[in-house]
Design an enzyme around this catalytic site. Sequence first.
Site, PDB file in Angstrom:
ATOM      1  N   PRO A 130      62.285  75.905  96.674  1.00 26.53           N
ATOM      2  CA  PRO A 130      62.819  74.540  96.659  1.00 26.53           C
ATOM      3  C   PRO A 130      62.786  73.932  95.257  1.00 26.53           C
ATOM      4  O   PRO A 130      61.888  74.211  94.480  1.00 26.53           O
ATOM      5  CB  PRO A 130      61.862  73.778  97.579  1.00 26.53           C
ATOM      6  CG  PRO A 130      61.156  74.812  98.373  1.00 26.53           C
ATOM      7  CD  PRO A 130      61.103  76.034  97.511  1.00 26.53           C
ATOM      8  N   GLU A 131      63.779  73.126  94.970  1.00 21.85           N
ATOM      9  CA  GLU A 131      63.871  72.457  93.680  1.00 21.85           C
ATOM     10  C   GLU A 131      63.299  71.043  93.814  1.00 21.85           C
ATOM     11  O   GLU A 131      63.039  70.573  94.916  1.00 21.85           O
ATOM     12  CB  GLU A 131      65.342  72.377  93.262  1.00 21.85           C
ATOM     13  CG  GLU A 131      66.096  73.685  93.364  1.00 21.85           C
ATOM     14  CD  GLU A 131      66.080  74.504  92.083  1.00 21.85           C
ATOM     15  OE1 GLU A 131      65.834  73.929  91.015  1.00 21.85           O
ATOM     16  OE2 GLU A 131      66.291  75.727  92.167  1.00 21.85           O
ATOM     17  N   LYS A 171      57.305  69.366  91.939  1.00 20.01           N
ATOM     18  CA  LYS A 171      57.484  70.038  93.224  1.00 20.01           C
ATOM     19  C   LYS A 171      56.257  69.890  94.127  1.00 20.01           C
ATOM     20  O   LYS A 171      56.129  70.600  95.120  1.00 20.01           O
ATOM     21  CB  LYS A 171      57.789  71.508  92.984  1.00 20.01           C
ATOM     22  CG  LYS A 171      59.075  71.686  92.187  1.00 20.01           C
ATOM     23  CD  LYS A 171      59.583  73.065  92.360  1.00 20.01           C
ATOM     24  CE  LYS A 171      60.178  73.607  91.092  1.00 20.01           C
ATOM     25  NZ  LYS A 171      60.434  75.034  91.233  1.00 20.01           N
ATOM     26  N   ARG A 186      62.167  86.170  87.805  1.00 22.46           N
ATOM     27  CA  ARG A 186      63.102  85.526  88.720  1.00 22.46           C
ATOM     28  C   ARG A 186      64.503  86.001  88.389  1.00 22.46           C
ATOM     29  O   ARG A 186      64.780  86.379  87.258  1.00 22.46           O
ATOM     30  CB  ARG A 186      63.078  84.003  88.539  1.00 22.46           C
ATOM     31  CG  ARG A 186      61.718  83.392  88.628  1.00 22.46           C
ATOM     32  CD  ARG A 186      61.382  83.065  90.056  1.00 22.46           C
ATOM     33  NE  ARG A 186      60.229  82.193  90.108  1.00 22.46           N
ATOM     34  CZ  ARG A 186      60.263  80.907  89.804  1.00 22.46           C
ATOM     35  NH1 ARG A 186      61.397  80.336  89.453  1.00 22.46           N
ATOM     36  NH2 ARG A 186      59.181  80.188  89.864  1.00 22.46           N
TER      37      ARG A 186
END
Length: 268
Positions: A2-3, A51, A251
Amino acid sequence: MPEGDTVYRAARLLDRSLSGKVLTRTDFRVPQHATADLSGATVRETVSRGKHLLTRIDGEEEWTLHTHLKMEGTWRVLERGRRWPRPAAQARVVLETDTRVAVGFSLGIVELVPRGREDELVGHLGPDLLGPGWDEAEALRRLREDPTRPLGEALLDQTRLAGIGNMYMAELCFVAGVHPRTPVGDVTGLPRLVRRAKQMLELNKERAVQSTTGDLRERQRMWVYRRDKSPCRRCGTPIRVAMAGPAGRERASYWCPSCQPERTAPEG
Ligand SMILES: [Zn+2]
């Protein structure tokens, strides 16, 4: 992953649903807090910091429930007695009021700490793109601290600025026309890129689907993220993907080799 805008929306959902309400039952399904019971306490508010989610709960003591969605996590709020959208075995936290139940599924972090220790949880974060104290100059200063670091890696480092995940990283590098491996010190227009980051998150925090292109139609929402092998929306060149980042925390990185050429470092 999630951003920041997704986490912001989760905070708002929890805040709207629980603030001012007395908890009638709590269940912390993590070993270190399995015996904790905050029933009778009142939820004051939930805020996001980058976050991270902080739910402030006032009982006999003032507590902060710190949660993080990490890869698969989500918070859902349901009318009491409704069927949960995910298997109960995935629930990590249950907060119940007289009408509703908030369930945190597959959360990456669940910590209950005295309010006074909040800074230990989020004090390391850089300026929060969606936070009340957003400080562009400080974010730029932190990004530039290591000019040799690849831009993509620096943008993902939450101690530089907080809120950017893999998706926005890829999209921001594309709109800036910069290869994600470009050293931060070689990026011209870094202030504009940071402003763009804030714009993207601000726009998307209000809507259920994220788009960086401005087009909300399915498959039209992203420039390069998860579009490997598809033609670039600007030039038609197939989008590339590669794993990048520090060992053990690699990533997927997406870019257009034509719009974002990788400049080879000069010899010596
Ligand atoms: Zn292109």
